[in-house]
Design an enzyme around this catalytic site. Structure first.
Site, PDB file in Angstrom:
ATOM      1  N   GLY A 259       0.846  -1.191   0.000  1.00 51.52           N
ATOM      2  CA  GLY A 259       0.000   0.000   0.000  1.00 51.52           C
ATOM      3  C   GLY A 259       0.875   1.232   0.000  1.00 51.52           C
ATOM      4  CG  MET A 261       8.720   1.607   2.108  1.00 52.63           C
ATOM      5  SD  MET A 261       8.635   0.173   3.244  1.00 52.63           S
ATOM      6  CE  MET A 261      10.013   0.572   4.337  1.00 52.63           C
ATOM      7  CG  ASN A 263      10.865   4.826   1.889  1.00 56.60           C
ATOM      8  OD1 ASN A 263      11.384   3.764   2.180  1.00 56.60           O
ATOM      9  ND2 ASN A 263      10.017   4.954   0.875  1.00 56.60           N
ATOM     10  CG  HIS A 293       0.057   2.195   8.436  1.00 50.01           C
ATOM     11  ND1 HIS A 293      -0.418   1.012   8.937  1.00 50.01           N
ATOM     12  CD2 HIS A 293       1.337   1.923   8.048  1.00 50.01           C
ATOM     13  CE1 HIS A 293       0.510   0.085   8.880  1.00 50.01           C
ATOM     14  NE2 HIS A 293       1.598   0.612   8.332  1.00 50.01           N
ATOM     15  CD  GLU A 294       2.977   3.737   5.189  1.00 47.38           C
ATOM     16  OE1 GLU A 294       4.158   3.560   5.526  1.00 47.38           O
ATOM     17  OE2 GLU A 294       2.154   2.798   5.047  1.00 47.38           O
TER      18      GLU A 294
HETATM   19 ZN   LIG Z   1       3.467  -0.180   7.862  1.00 49.48          ZN
END
Ligand SMILES: [Zn+2]
Length: 832
Positions: A259, A261, A263, A293-294
């Protein structure tokens, strides 16, 4: 793939003891054409045992040169992605110059040519161990370093990285040195990007996508930035550490496997989240959850990183739990927990009842290949549900105090599960380790069964978990609907295996876990189940209905409810349902598992007719209601998916010609391809229609749509062509998925019979050739799930006996076989 070795936990621990990585300077040259890019890495590191040997991880197309402390290394000693380094000094400088290959599988540096305008884009995915396909590194989470990145790119490109960057001369980009981060988090995104920039609370914000999506990003930028701001405000309220990096860019990239990432400062997200067609609000909610979430990972995962991959759950479960709680509390998507119950938890429940299940926190993960397989519904959905239980037990204040103490102690470093448990135990004064032993170190789902006012609490391993939950009692109103008569909190400690639940006299339905606080299967008493069959739709709370639909779902999977009984529930209660989450989740399961797999072929037309009727009723009910757009979209898709005969095909062709479903929605590209697929399956459209559609909108979405449609044509030559590209070609990850999704159609069982056998013969060699990302596509999306017979079960078992299957293939196959067995059992229940 087989020419690179996997890093073991033991090797990582040894290298961690030896090395102290300080700085990495990474210089990339993206102007060398479409096959390779230049990569020069300079690593400065200390060694605690001078004279010792080690190795650096690097997976180049060509290794040009490696120099250690001024000494030229022999490039021919590179084996399986490891270059030996001998005779280390106390302070070392290593330079590695290489050409690296671009990938088309979303691993390493992915290169994509946009069919809409011919423009090229590249982005990195260094997770989990693909960083060495981009740059040389000591590639393990606990050897963090400060990175300084420079990039040479075509002058018209924009380059985005983990920190603030600037173009110093045309095509030459320099990025600020990062704080200490793990190598799997290093990220570069580049191309003629379209960017929207903003600022919040002193943090520069950027949204980026490819040029052909510019108008769609501009439409959605305000919403994306609002969610981002709400996320930062929430995290800054509850975490003592401010956001630890110097800018926050969100890059929407093509053909991305996950979905998104996390970084640091340069999150990559799949660019289907830039919506090109109309979507239900639940899809916008899903996107908000991904954004939040990220952001949670910036603290949990990036600021403090797991020491080794066995604590992957530390990252994912935490980010997942925070995403739902922050989205529900601080954005407009206040019903996010319903989505968790309806869409997300089933992923965890299913994974947890398969032979491949594992504890949320596995005791040991031996190597990186094994770690990659644990990246599943257990790490995400079950782990988040377990954390929700933990918060319910400790209280949110104690939980956050513990988490903040943990951040303070390990900022810019690494930590283990035990470090977190100690911090939570200190903050709460509770036996958090004891809780973790039951919730995080075991596998399987507990069941709570209500019998004669008592809860029978069982667990697969015989030791039930402690649960904090509620139970609701419903009674019948004078109007014949149901109302909540009372809700009681229940604290089920492990030894209370027969806790009493006393309903009032007029109770018609008692529902355990009605607020979905716990992670557990529930079984109702016979009287309550009778009420559910007649009145599920009359239960007033959306979340309670989600719990009931979920109970029905897993009873079908467990062989306790026949597919026919499930379809009766759907026919009776879905037409009146108002929650898009529930309609979407129930229809998906009813179509994909029940009608396509669990119902015997002879009964399938009747099952499809039932679902079609439900969807038509939903369409009728929502006519002229603009705030019901989401429901209409889901219902229209349902009508399309269930079309089965000539009359229905003619109706679909009329919709396509008119460009709209009568009364809406308008057929945008997404719906047009959806509709065309169904017509292709039924033999009511073919290559001329596919080619015309592709010519009208030559985008990557259309290329995927066309691949799906061509693979779905009921014609042996079309099937063979799809087969050849899928198993013997070089399709990108996304085109392979599209082809796989078109290939198997229950309507075409006769035509596909021979291919079912061939699938198990060719799967192993094809996945070995193409690596883990494609292995997941071939072993899951391309699995012949509709062929739910003992013969397919035996063929899958025989395939699994091949010791040479890759880890990703084996895992995909084991999981598909579990679902297949459940479908076979369900068919047997129906008696055919
Ligand atoms: Zn995650």
């Amino acid at each position: 793939m087989s020419d690179t070795s996997v890093l073991t936990r033991t090797e990582a621990a040894e290298r961690h003891r030896q090395l102290d990585v300080r700085t990495v300077h990474l210089d990339l040259d993206l102007t060398l054409g479409r096959e390779v890019f230049g990569s020069t890495t300079v690593i400065r590191f200390g060694c605690t045992t001078p004279g010792a040997d080690t190795y650096v991880d690097v997976k180049p197309a060509t290794l040009h040169r490696a120099v250690l402390n001024g000494r030229e290394l022999d490039a021919t000693t590179l084996r399986a992605g490891r270059l030996p380094l001998t005779g280390l000094a106390a302070d070392n400088e290593l330079t590695v110059e290489a050409h690296m290959a671009y990938s088309h599988t979303g691993e390493g540096m992915h290169r994509f040519t946009d069919p809409a305008d011919g423009e090229d884009y590249v982005y990195t995915q260094s997770f989990l161990d693909d960083g060495p396909r981009v740059f040389a590194s000591f590639d393990q989470p606990d050897l963090k370093a400060r990175y300084t990145v420079t990039v040479t790119a075509p002058p018209q490109w924009t380059v985005v990285g983990n920190s603030t960057g600037r173009q110093v001369t045309p095509g030459r980009w320099e990025f600020a040195t990062t704080p200490a981060i793990s190598s799997y988090l290093v990220s570069v995104v580049a191309g003629p990007l379209h960017s929207v920039r903003a600022e919040h609370d002193g943090i520069p914000l950027g949204l980026h996508c490819r040029r052909s999506l510019a108008a769609h990003l501009d439409t959605d930028a305000a919403e994306l930035l609002e969610i981002t701001r709400q996320g930062f405000d929430h995290y800054h309220r509850v975490f003592r550490h401010r956001y630890p990096f110097d800018s926050y860019d969100q890059c929407f990239v093509p053909e991305f496997n996950a979905g998104a990432m996390e970084n640091p400062g340069c999150v990559t997200l799949r660019d289907e989240y830039i919506f090109r067609s109309a979507v239900a609000d639940t899809k916008r909610e899903e996107r908000a959850l991904v954004v939040v979430h990220e952001m949670a990972h910036m603290w949990f995962g990036d600021l403090v990183t797991m020491k080794w991959w066995d604590d992957l759950w530390l990252n994912e479960s935490f980010a997942e739990y925070m995403a739902y709680s922050v989205t529900a509390a601080s954005t407009r998507f206040t019903g996010a927990w319903t989505g968790f119950a309806a869409d997300r938890k089933p992923w965890g429940y299913d994974a947890d009842q398969r032979p491949s299940t594992h504890p949320v926190a596995p005791g040991t993960v031996d190597d990186t290949a094994q770690a990659l397989q644990n990246f599943d519904g257990i790490s995400y959905a079950k782990g988040a549900a377990a954390l929700r239980q933990l918060v319910a037990w400790l209280g949110e204040d104690a939980f956050l105090t513990g988490v903040n103490d943990y951040f303070d102690e390990h900022a810019f470093g690494n930590a283990t599960l035990d470090d977190l448990l100690r911090a939570l135990a200190a903050a709460s004064g509770r036996d958090v380790h004891g809780w973790a032993d039951r919730w995080l170190r075991t596998t399987g789902v507990d069941t709570l069964r209500l019998t004669d006012g008592r809860i029978e609490h069982t667990s697969p391993d015989g030791t039930p978990r402690p649960h904090q939950l509620t139970a609701a009692h419903y009674r019948r109103t004078a109007e014949g609907t149901l109302e909540l008569a009372g809700r009681v909190p229940l604290d089920l400690t492990a030894d209370a295996t027969a806790a009493p639940v006393r309903p009032a006299a007029a109770t018609e339905l008692t529902l355990l876990n009605d607020t979905d606080l716990s992670y557990v299967k529930i079984r109702l008493d016979p009287g309550s189940w009778k009420t559910v069959r007649s009145s599920l739709g009359a239960v007033p709370e959306e979340l309670a209905r989600a719990v009931l639909w979920s109970a029905a779902r897993d009873q079908v999977r467990d062989g306790e409810l026949t597919p026919g009984e499930y379809l009766e529930l759907v026919a009776a209660h879905l037409p009146g349902e108002t929650s898009v989450h529930l309609v979407d989740a129930v229809l998906s399961f009813a179509r994909d598992f029940v009608a396509d797999c669990a119902v015997p072929p002879a009964a399938r037309p009747a099952a499809l007719a039932t679902l079609a009727q439900v969807c038509r009723t939903l369409l009728r009910r929502t006519e002229g209601e603009p705030d019901r757009t989401g429901l209409r979209l889901v219902a229209a898709r349902g009508v399309i998916n269930t079309a089965a005969d000539r009359t229905q095909a003619t109706e679909l062709r009329d919709w396509l010609a008119a460009g709209t479903v009568p009364g809406g929605p308008v057929l945008d590209p997404d719906l047009r391809w959806h509709l065309l697929l169904r017509l292709c399956v039924l033999g009511a459209a073919g290559e001329p229609e596919i080619a015309a559609e592709l010519a009208a909108d030559p985008s990557d979405t259309s290329e995927e749509g066309a691949a799906r449609c061509r693979a779905a044509l009921p014609d042996p030559a079309a099937k063979e062509a799809a087969w050849q590209t899928l198993f013997h070609g070089e399709l990108s990850n996304y085109l392979a998925t599209a082809t796989a999704r078109g290939l198997w159609q229950p309507e075409q069982a006769e035509l596909l019979d021979r291919l079912t056998t061939r699938y198990f013969e060719e799967l192993g060699p094809a996945t070995a050739r193409r690596g883990p990302a494609l292995a997941r596509v071939l072993a899951t999306a391309a699995f012949p799930a509709f062929a739910a017979t003992e013969r397919t079960v035996r063929a899958a078992e025989a395939c699994l006996a091949d010791p040479d299957l890759t880890a990703a293939t084996r895992r995909g196959l084991v999981d598909q076989l579990d679902t297949l067995r459940r479908a076979v059992r369900a068919r047997a229940l129906t008696g055919q």
